[in-house]
Scaffold this motif. Structure first.
Motif, PDB file in Angstrom:
ATOM      1  N   ARG A  55       0.827  -1.195   0.000  1.00 41.36           N
ATOM      2  CA  ARG A  55       0.000   0.000   0.000  1.00 41.36           C
ATOM      3  C   ARG A  55       0.860   1.243   0.000  1.00 41.36           C
ATOM      4  NH1 ARG A  55      -4.863  -0.578   4.072  1.00 41.36           N
ATOM      5  NH2 ARG A  55      -5.680   1.024   2.746  1.00 41.36           N
ATOM      6  N   PRO A  56       0.648   2.149  -0.894  1.00 39.65           N
ATOM      7  CA  PRO A  56      -0.238   1.981  -2.036  1.00 39.65           C
ATOM      8  C   PRO A  56       0.404   1.094  -3.087  1.00 39.65           C
ATOM      9  CG  PRO A  56       0.834   4.103  -2.182  1.00 39.65           C
ATOM     10  CD  PRO A  56       1.273   3.479  -0.878  1.00 39.65           C
ATOM     11  N   MET A  57      -0.430   0.406  -3.833  1.00 45.82           N
ATOM     12  CA  MET A  57       0.065  -0.452  -4.900  1.00 45.82           C
ATOM     13  C   MET A  57       0.611   0.439  -6.009  1.00 45.82           C
ATOM     14  SD  MET A  57      -1.857  -3.316  -7.198  1.00 45.82           S
ATOM     15  CE  MET A  57      -2.707  -2.142  -8.232  1.00 45.82           C
ATOM     16  N   PRO A  58       1.865   0.249  -6.396  1.00 43.47           N
ATOM     17  CA  PRO A  58       2.429   1.125  -7.423  1.00 43.47           C
ATOM     18  C   PRO A  58       1.839   0.857  -8.799  1.00 43.47           C
ATOM     19  CG  PRO A  58       4.021  -0.557  -6.813  1.00 43.47           C
ATOM     20  CD  PRO A  58       2.839  -0.717  -5.893  1.00 43.47           C
ATOM     21  N   ILE A  59       1.653   1.919  -9.536  1.00 46.62           N
ATOM     22  CA  ILE A  59       1.180   1.829 -10.914  1.00 46.62           C
ATOM     23  C   ILE A  59       2.296   2.351 -11.805  1.00 46.62           C
ATOM     24  CG2 ILE A  59      -0.502   2.680 -12.592  1.00 46.62           C
ATOM     25  CD1 ILE A  59      -2.519   2.843 -10.269  1.00 46.62           C
ATOM     26  N   TRP A  60       2.809   1.458 -12.646  1.00 43.10           N
ATOM     27  CA  TRP A  60       3.887   1.791 -13.570  1.00 43.10           C
ATOM     28  C   TRP A  60       3.334   1.751 -14.978  1.00 43.10           C
ATOM     29  CZ3 TRP A  60       7.508  -2.556 -11.422  1.00 43.10           C
ATOM     30  CH2 TRP A  60       7.912  -2.225 -10.129  1.00 43.10           C
ATOM     31  N   LEU A  61       3.695   2.726 -15.778  1.00 41.63           N
ATOM     32  CA  LEU A  61       3.223   2.783 -17.159  1.00 41.63           C
ATOM     33  C   LEU A  61       4.403   2.641 -18.118  1.00 41.63           C
ATOM     34  CD1 LEU A  61       0.679   5.765 -16.949  1.00 41.63           C
ATOM     35  CD2 LEU A  61       0.255   3.315 -16.632  1.00 41.63           C
ATOM     36  N   GLY A  62       4.213   1.843 -19.156  1.00 36.85           N
ATOM     37  CA  GLY A  62       5.243   1.643 -20.170  1.00 36.85           C
ATOM     38  C   GLY A  62       4.955   2.435 -21.423  1.00 36.85           C
ATOM     39  N   ALA A  75       0.204  11.190 -12.518  1.00 35.03           N
ATOM     40  CA  ALA A  75      -0.653  10.244 -11.811  1.00 35.03           C
ATOM     41  C   ALA A  75      -0.041   8.885 -11.496  1.00 35.03           C
ATOM     42  CB  ALA A  75      -1.936  10.023 -12.625  1.00 35.03           C
ATOM     43  N   ALA A  76       1.018   8.483 -12.165  1.00 37.94           N
ATOM     44  CA  ALA A  76       1.555   7.137 -11.957  1.00 37.94           C
ATOM     45  C   ALA A  76       2.720   7.152 -10.970  1.00 37.94           C
ATOM     46  CB  ALA A  76       1.989   6.526 -13.291  1.00 37.94           C
ATOM     47  N   ASP A  77       3.179   5.957 -10.629  1.00 37.32           N
ATOM     48  CA  ASP A  77       4.262   5.820  -9.662  1.00 37.32           C
ATOM     49  C   ASP A  77       5.593   5.477 -10.317  1.00 37.32           C
ATOM     50  OD1 ASP A  77       2.550   6.081  -7.272  1.00 37.32           O
ATOM     51  OD2 ASP A  77       1.666   4.244  -8.064  1.00 37.32           O
ATOM     52  N   GLY A  78       5.546   5.107 -11.593  1.00 33.79           N
ATOM     53  CA  GLY A  78       6.779   4.751 -12.269  1.00 33.79           C
ATOM     54  C   GLY A  78       6.619   4.721 -13.770  1.00 33.79           C
ATOM     55  N   TRP A  79       7.758   4.874 -14.446  1.00 37.94           N
ATOM     56  CA  TRP A  79       7.799   4.786 -15.905  1.00 37.94           C
ATOM     57  C   TRP A  79       8.610   3.548 -16.269  1.00 37.94           C
ATOM     58  CZ3 TRP A  79      11.489   7.577 -19.661  1.00 37.94           C
ATOM     59  CH2 TRP A  79      11.079   7.347 -20.990  1.00 37.94           C
ATOM     60  N   LEU A  80       8.025   2.632 -17.053  1.00 38.18           N
ATOM     61  CA  LEU A  80       8.644   1.358 -17.399  1.00 38.18           C
ATOM     62  C   LEU A  80       8.620   1.125 -18.906  1.00 38.18           C
ATOM     63  CD1 LEU A  80       9.846  -1.427 -16.619  1.00 38.18           C
ATOM     64  CD2 LEU A  80       7.521  -2.206 -16.198  1.00 38.18           C
ATOM     65  N   PRO A  81       9.442   1.857 -19.657  1.00 39.48           N
ATOM     66  CA  PRO A  81       9.515   1.585 -21.096  1.00 39.48           C
ATOM     67  C   PRO A  81      10.403   0.371 -21.363  1.00 39.48           C
ATOM     68  CG  PRO A  81      11.055   3.307 -20.557  1.00 39.48           C
ATOM     69  CD  PRO A  81      10.326   2.962 -19.276  1.00 39.48           C
TER      70      PRO A  81
END
Length: 179
Positions: A55-62, A75-81
């Motif tokens: 908590r909080p559950m991380p949200i990573w976007l690629g 809004a996100a917690d990480g960048w995952l390209p």
């Protein structure tokens, strides 16, 4: 698979809404149900929970395009390209980080709180390459794709320790403390 066809603009808006829905559903400390008047994902009284273990559950976007990168920052917690999908390699990483950082600052977030991850293939999983990506291009976490047991063993036994040593040496030379 049953998902509606959306224009690229609608896809970005729907992703932003999805993040909001996920965050609200996982906010089990809030009272009452979830009510969100969204265009793509309206929610009318959904029960909160279950609470995620982390908590909080991380949200990573690629994501790779500017609108998606701005969403990471806001809004996100990480960048995952994925390294192989970056048009200009490490230069694309630097440009992407700048967009993420600007978007974070625009909404009052601290850019350093956003994780910088990178999917890398087996041929990029070399100590010198990974250390460069960490020290010169801001990557803090690597995800090596593949299922080669030999590579996995080598990552744990040799590659990861070498990367850590190179990164520590470079940081010490620059006067940067770990952590």
């Amino acid at each position: 698979m049953g998902a509606p066809n959306r224009t690229p603009a609608e896809q970005g808006d729907a992703l932003a809404e999805a993040i909001a829905v996920i965050r609200e559903l996982h906010d089990t400390d809030a009272a009452g149900g979830v009510f969100l008047h969204h265009e793509h994902y309206p929610v009318r009284g959904a029960k909160r929970g279950p609470a995620p273990v982390q908590r909080p559950m991380p949200i990573w976007l690629g994501v790779l395009k500017p609108k998606g990168l701005r969403l990471v920052g806001s809004a996100a917690d990480g960048w995952l390209p994925s390294f192989g999908r970056l048009e200009h390699g490490a230069d694309s990483l630097d440009a992407g980080h700048a967009v993420v950082d600007d978007a974070a600052r625009a909404v009052g977030r601290e850019p350093r709180d956003i994780r910088r991850l990178l999917n890398v293939g087996p041929r990029d999983a070399r100590p010198d390459t990974l250390a460069d990506l960490a020290t010169e291009h801001g990557v803090d976490t690597f995800v090596v794709v593949g299922d080669d047991e030999g590579l996995l063993a080598e990552l744990g036994e040799r590659i990861a320790p070498e990367v850590r040593a190179i990164v520590a040496e470079r940081r010490a030379q620059r006067g940067v403390r770990a952590g």
